[in-house]
Write a protein that holds these residues in place. Structure first.
Motif, PDB file in Angstrom:
ATOM      1  N   PHE A  38      31.866 -21.309 -22.530  1.00 49.70           N
ATOM      2  CA  PHE A  38      30.542 -21.531 -21.963  1.00 49.70           C
ATOM      3  C   PHE A  38      30.428 -21.056 -20.519  1.00 49.70           C
ATOM      4  CE2 PHE A  38      27.775 -24.353 -19.443  1.00 49.70           C
ATOM      5  CZ  PHE A  38      26.553 -24.011 -20.003  1.00 49.70           C
ATOM      6  N   HIS A  39      31.371 -21.405 -19.669  1.00 47.40           N
ATOM      7  CA  HIS A  39      31.268 -21.084 -18.253  1.00 47.40           C
ATOM      8  C   HIS A  39      31.288 -19.575 -18.016  1.00 47.40           C
ATOM      9  CE1 HIS A  39      32.541 -25.323 -18.142  1.00 47.40           C
ATOM     10  NE2 HIS A  39      31.827 -25.377 -17.046  1.00 47.40           N
ATOM     11  N   ASP A  40      32.121 -18.857 -18.766  1.00 49.80           N
ATOM     12  CA  ASP A  40      32.161 -17.395 -18.643  1.00 49.80           C
ATOM     13  C   ASP A  40      30.854 -16.780 -19.140  1.00 49.80           C
ATOM     14  OD1 ASP A  40      34.726 -17.457 -17.616  1.00 49.80           O
ATOM     15  OD2 ASP A  40      35.666 -17.244 -19.586  1.00 49.80           O
ATOM     16  N   ASP A  41      30.376 -17.269 -20.289  1.00 49.83           N
ATOM     17  CA  ASP A  41      29.121 -16.749 -20.845  1.00 49.83           C
ATOM     18  C   ASP A  41      27.954 -17.024 -19.904  1.00 49.83           C
ATOM     19  OD1 ASP A  41      30.593 -16.032 -23.044  1.00 49.83           O
ATOM     20  OD2 ASP A  41      29.984 -17.751 -24.266  1.00 49.83           O
ATOM     21  N   PHE A  42      27.922 -18.217 -19.327  1.00 46.29           N
ATOM     22  CA  PHE A  42      26.835 -18.587 -18.417  1.00 46.29           C
ATOM     23  C   PHE A  42      26.852 -17.708 -17.165  1.00 46.29           C
ATOM     24  CE2 PHE A  42      24.454 -21.023 -15.341  1.00 46.29           C
ATOM     25  CZ  PHE A  42      23.461 -21.636 -16.085  1.00 46.29           C
ATOM     26  N   GLN A  43      28.036 -17.479 -16.630  1.00 52.15           N
ATOM     27  CA  GLN A  43      28.147 -16.657 -15.432  1.00 52.15           C
ATOM     28  C   GLN A  43      27.733 -15.212 -15.713  1.00 52.15           C
ATOM     29  OE1 GLN A  43      32.000 -16.714 -13.577  1.00 52.15           O
ATOM     30  NE2 GLN A  43      31.277 -15.689 -11.721  1.00 52.15           N
ATOM     31  N   ALA A  44      28.109 -14.708 -16.874  1.00 53.94           N
ATOM     32  CA  ALA A  44      27.752 -13.331 -17.231  1.00 53.94           C
ATOM     33  C   ALA A  44      26.249 -13.171 -17.402  1.00 53.94           C
ATOM     34  CB  ALA A  44      28.475 -12.936 -18.520  1.00 53.94           C
ATOM     35  N   ARG A  45      25.599 -14.181 -17.971  1.00 47.55           N
ATOM     36  CA  ARG A  45      24.166 -14.059 -18.230  1.00 47.55           C
ATOM     37  C   ARG A  45      23.319 -14.345 -16.995  1.00 47.55           C
ATOM     38  NH1 ARG A  45      20.647 -16.066 -23.419  1.00 47.55           N
ATOM     39  NH2 ARG A  45      18.630 -15.449 -22.572  1.00 47.55           N
ATOM     40  N   TYR A  46      23.684 -15.372 -16.235  1.00 47.43           N
ATOM     41  CA  TYR A  46      22.816 -15.806 -15.137  1.00 47.43           C
ATOM     42  C   TYR A  46      23.399 -15.520 -13.746  1.00 47.43           C
ATOM     43  CZ  TYR A  46      20.556 -18.313 -18.943  1.00 47.43           C
ATOM     44  OH  TYR A  46      19.932 -18.626 -20.119  1.00 47.43           O
ATOM     45  N   ARG A  47      24.602 -14.928 -13.719  1.00 48.35           N
ATOM     46  CA  ARG A  47      25.251 -14.597 -12.445  1.00 48.35           C
ATOM     47  C   ARG A  47      25.423 -15.839 -11.563  1.00 48.35           C
ATOM     48  NH1 ARG A  47      22.137  -8.898 -10.888  1.00 48.35           N
ATOM     49  NH2 ARG A  47      22.648  -7.808 -12.836  1.00 48.35           N
ATOM     50  N   LEU A  48      25.811 -16.903 -12.216  1.00 53.69           N
ATOM     51  CA  LEU A  48      26.052 -18.157 -11.517  1.00 53.69           C
ATOM     52  C   LEU A  48      27.408 -18.714 -11.929  1.00 53.69           C
ATOM     53  CD1 LEU A  48      22.616 -20.018 -11.805  1.00 53.69           C
ATOM     54  CD2 LEU A  48      23.695 -19.277  -9.689  1.00 53.69           C
ATOM     55  N   ASP A  49      28.246 -18.999 -10.954  1.00 48.95           N
ATOM     56  CA  ASP A  49      29.526 -19.629 -11.242  1.00 48.95           C
ATOM     57  C   ASP A  49      29.324 -21.144 -11.176  1.00 48.95           C
ATOM     58  OD1 ASP A  49      32.081 -20.419 -11.613  1.00 48.95           O
ATOM     59  OD2 ASP A  49      32.916 -19.459  -9.816  1.00 48.95           O
ATOM     60  N   ILE A  50      29.408 -21.796 -12.315  1.00 47.72           N
ATOM     61  CA  ILE A  50      29.118 -23.234 -12.370  1.00 47.72           C
ATOM     62  C   ILE A  50      30.384 -24.071 -12.528  1.00 47.72           C
ATOM     63  CG2 ILE A  50      26.759 -22.975 -13.237  1.00 47.72           C
ATOM     64  CD1 ILE A  50      27.845 -23.466 -16.044  1.00 47.72           C
ATOM     65  N   ARG A  51      31.542 -23.449 -12.421  1.00 49.69           N
ATOM     66  CA  ARG A  51      32.787 -24.212 -12.519  1.00 49.69           C
ATOM     67  C   ARG A  51      32.853 -25.222 -11.369  1.00 49.69           C
ATOM     68  NH1 ARG A  51      33.944 -19.252 -14.431  1.00 49.69           N
ATOM     69  NH2 ARG A  51      35.178 -19.097 -16.354  1.00 49.69           N
ATOM     70  N   GLY A  52      33.197 -26.443 -11.712  1.00 51.50           N
ATOM     71  CA  GLY A  52      33.307 -27.483 -10.703  1.00 51.50           C
ATOM     72  C   GLY A  52      32.001 -28.162 -10.353  1.00 51.50           C
ATOM     73  N   LYS A  53      30.884 -27.612 -10.831  1.00 49.15           N
ATOM     74  CA  LYS A  53      29.571 -28.216 -10.561  1.00 49.15           C
ATOM     75  C   LYS A  53      29.176 -29.143 -11.702  1.00 49.15           C
ATOM     76  CE  LYS A  53      27.715 -24.263  -7.965  1.00 49.15           C
ATOM     77  NZ  LYS A  53      27.643 -24.923  -6.653  1.00 49.15           N
ATOM     78  N   GLN A  54      28.452 -30.166 -11.367  1.00 47.62           N
ATOM     79  CA  GLN A  54      27.874 -31.032 -12.389  1.00 47.62           C
ATOM     80  C   GLN A  54      26.487 -30.511 -12.725  1.00 47.62           C
ATOM     81  OE1 GLN A  54      28.509 -35.283 -12.214  1.00 47.62           O
ATOM     82  NE2 GLN A  54      29.757 -35.059 -10.372  1.00 47.62           N
ATOM     83  N   LEU A  55      26.263 -30.268 -14.007  1.00 47.29           N
ATOM     84  CA  LEU A  55      24.973 -29.738 -14.449  1.00 47.29           C
ATOM     85  C   LEU A  55      24.017 -30.867 -14.793  1.00 47.29           C
ATOM     86  CD1 LEU A  55      25.926 -26.750 -16.796  1.00 47.29           C
ATOM     87  CD2 LEU A  55      25.329 -26.701 -14.376  1.00 47.29           C
ATOM     88  N   LEU A  56      22.832 -30.820 -14.194  1.00 46.40           N
ATOM     89  CA  LEU A  56      21.729 -31.701 -14.576  1.00 46.40           C
ATOM     90  C   LEU A  56      20.701 -30.825 -15.279  1.00 46.40           C
ATOM     91  CD1 LEU A  56      21.227 -33.664 -11.221  1.00 46.40           C
ATOM     92  CD2 LEU A  56      22.851 -34.132 -13.060  1.00 46.40           C
ATOM     93  N   VAL A  57      20.150 -31.299 -16.375  1.00 44.04           N
ATOM     94  CA  VAL A  57      19.213 -30.503 -17.162  1.00 44.04           C
ATOM     95  C   VAL A  57      17.903 -31.246 -17.342  1.00 44.04           C
ATOM     96  CG1 VAL A  57      18.810 -29.334 -19.373  1.00 44.04           C
ATOM     97  CG2 VAL A  57      21.125 -29.394 -18.400  1.00 44.04           C
ATOM     98  N   ALA A  58      16.789 -30.533 -17.159  1.00 40.62           N
ATOM     99  CA  ALA A  58      15.448 -31.051 -17.461  1.00 40.62           C
ATOM    100  C   ALA A  58      14.769 -30.030 -18.364  1.00 40.62           C
ATOM    101  CB  ALA A  58      14.648 -31.265 -16.183  1.00 40.62           C
TER     102      ALA A  58
END
Length: 388
Positions: A163-183
């Motif tokens: 997931f983290h690699d796919d997310f970074q590739a699609r949105y150019r965001l490194d989210i490792r170590g971050k807590q994701l909040l979703v609305a």
């Protein structure tokens, strides 16, 4: 038993009412013979309404064993009552969702909605919706609450292992170590998105990223520009009637600020499997609804979908949300528009996110108490009781 379903809220249009309508019609085929008169986005919606009475009569003549007609929201049911005659040999039922009850029109609430008492059964999707119906004159004896469902197969979804690699590739965001909040949802005012960004986000203390999911425009739409020329009184009613994204201009402005852009991103409309993957890897799902006159959240379907992904749910204790979220069981209910309560709760949660045992308990509770099959069976039993 043969049943005719009438609806103008249906896929490919997306939304809670559309999903509920689809699941009810498809699921009922297991229990009885189903006939459909449904607007599916082909042709004009106005033409669909204008020909409603003629088409219903045609289907009844074509299928004389139809015993019950079910309308899937108060708007189309009210139109039918105003323009057509009820067949005395057939039972008539309707589902009411929330906005179709509290819509801020004196004439609609005083003279049109009470006519639904001529129906044999009025199904409310939540206790809050039923209470709103009673306040405008719907007879208690005609009301029955049947909660919406959720796809019970969500926990079996094949969630991404990268997931983290796919997310970074699609949105150019490194989210490792971050807590994701979703609305998630359309940016209408009752969702409280801009309220949360303004009042709560600046005071959250941990390394997080807030992701918004749903339809969104980064530039003003023609509808938005048109609304600016309307008097406020008429504009507000028309916006509610059309489901216009009334919070979008303010949310767009807030998300453009540099200090917020670091902490929040709007992903736009996404495929359902991608939404499930994001929810599965998120720390929390938030639904910070606020009170808006003439509008209400009839149910909290997205909360159930998040809960089945094992995501911890935080939602406002308002409208029909409390029918979906049971505090401490499959989420947490917080007072609407009480920023300090939201800030304290989320900061405490992000110190130590929910453990696997709590996630499993939340998933199991949601599976036991909600499901489309459970909802469909409840409708079938209600229909059968009327017909027999």
């Amino acid at each position: 038993m043969e049943v005719l379903f009438v609806s103008h809220k249906y896929p490919p249009t997306t939304g809670g009412m559309e999903k509920q309508s689809y699941e009810l019609v498809v699921g009922m085929r297991k229990w009885c013979t189903v006939h459909e008169l449904i607007y599916k986005g082909i042709g004009s919606r106005l033409s669909f309404f204008l020909a409603l009475g003629k088409n219903i009569s045609h289907l009844i003549n074509q299928h004389p064993n139809i015993k019950l007609i079910h309308f899937n929201d108060a708007l189309i049911a009210s139109y039918y009552l105003l323009c057509c005659r009820l067949n005395p040999h057939i039972k008539h039922t309707v589902t009411i969702h929330g906005l179709d009850v509290v819509f801020p029109s004196f004439l609609y609430r005083k003279f049109i909605l009470p006519k639904l008492n001529r129906f044999d059964l009025i199904v409310a999707v939540s206790k809050a919706t039923a209470q709103a119906a009673q306040s405008v004159g719907i007879a208690t004896g005609k009301l029955r609450v049947i909660s919406n469902g959720v796809d019970e197969k969500i926990p079996k979804h094949k969630f991404s292992l990268n997931f983290h690699d796919d997310f970074q590739a699609r949105y150019r965001l490194d989210i490792r170590g971050k807590q994701l909040l979703v609305a998630m949802g359309r940016p209408v005012k009752r969702k409280g998105f801009s309220w949360f960004v303004e009042q709560v986000m600046p005071h959250l203390q941990h390394d997080y990223l807030l992701l918004f999911i749903g339809p969104f425009h980064w530039k003003a739409t023609k509808q938005e520009r048109f609304f600016k020329f309307l008097p406020p009184f008429f504009r507000n009613k028309l916006a509610l009637f059309l489901g216009a994204a009334t919070d979008e201009p303010k949310l767009r402005q807030l998300l453009s600020k540099p200090e917020i852009r670091k902490r929040a991103k709007h992903l736009g409309r996404l495929p359902f499997d991608e939404i499930l993957n994001i929810l599965y890897h998120a720390s929390a799902f938030i639904m910070p609804n606020i009170e808006v006159e003439g509008d209400m959240e009839g149910f909290g379907l997205v909360c159930l979908e998040a809960a089945l992904c094992g995501t911890t749910v935080f939602a406002s204790h308002t409208g029909g949300i409390s029918d979906a979220v049971k505090h401490g069981k499959n989420g947490y209910l917080l007072p609407s528009e009480q920023a300090e309560e939201w800030i304290t709760t989320l900061n405490e949660f992000m110190k130590k996110p929910s453990d696997e045992e709590k996630k499993t308990a939340s998933v199991n509770y949601t599976k036991r108490h909600f499901g489309w099959k459970k909802m469909v069976k409840a409708y079938y039993e209600a229909f059968l009781g009327l017909v027999e």
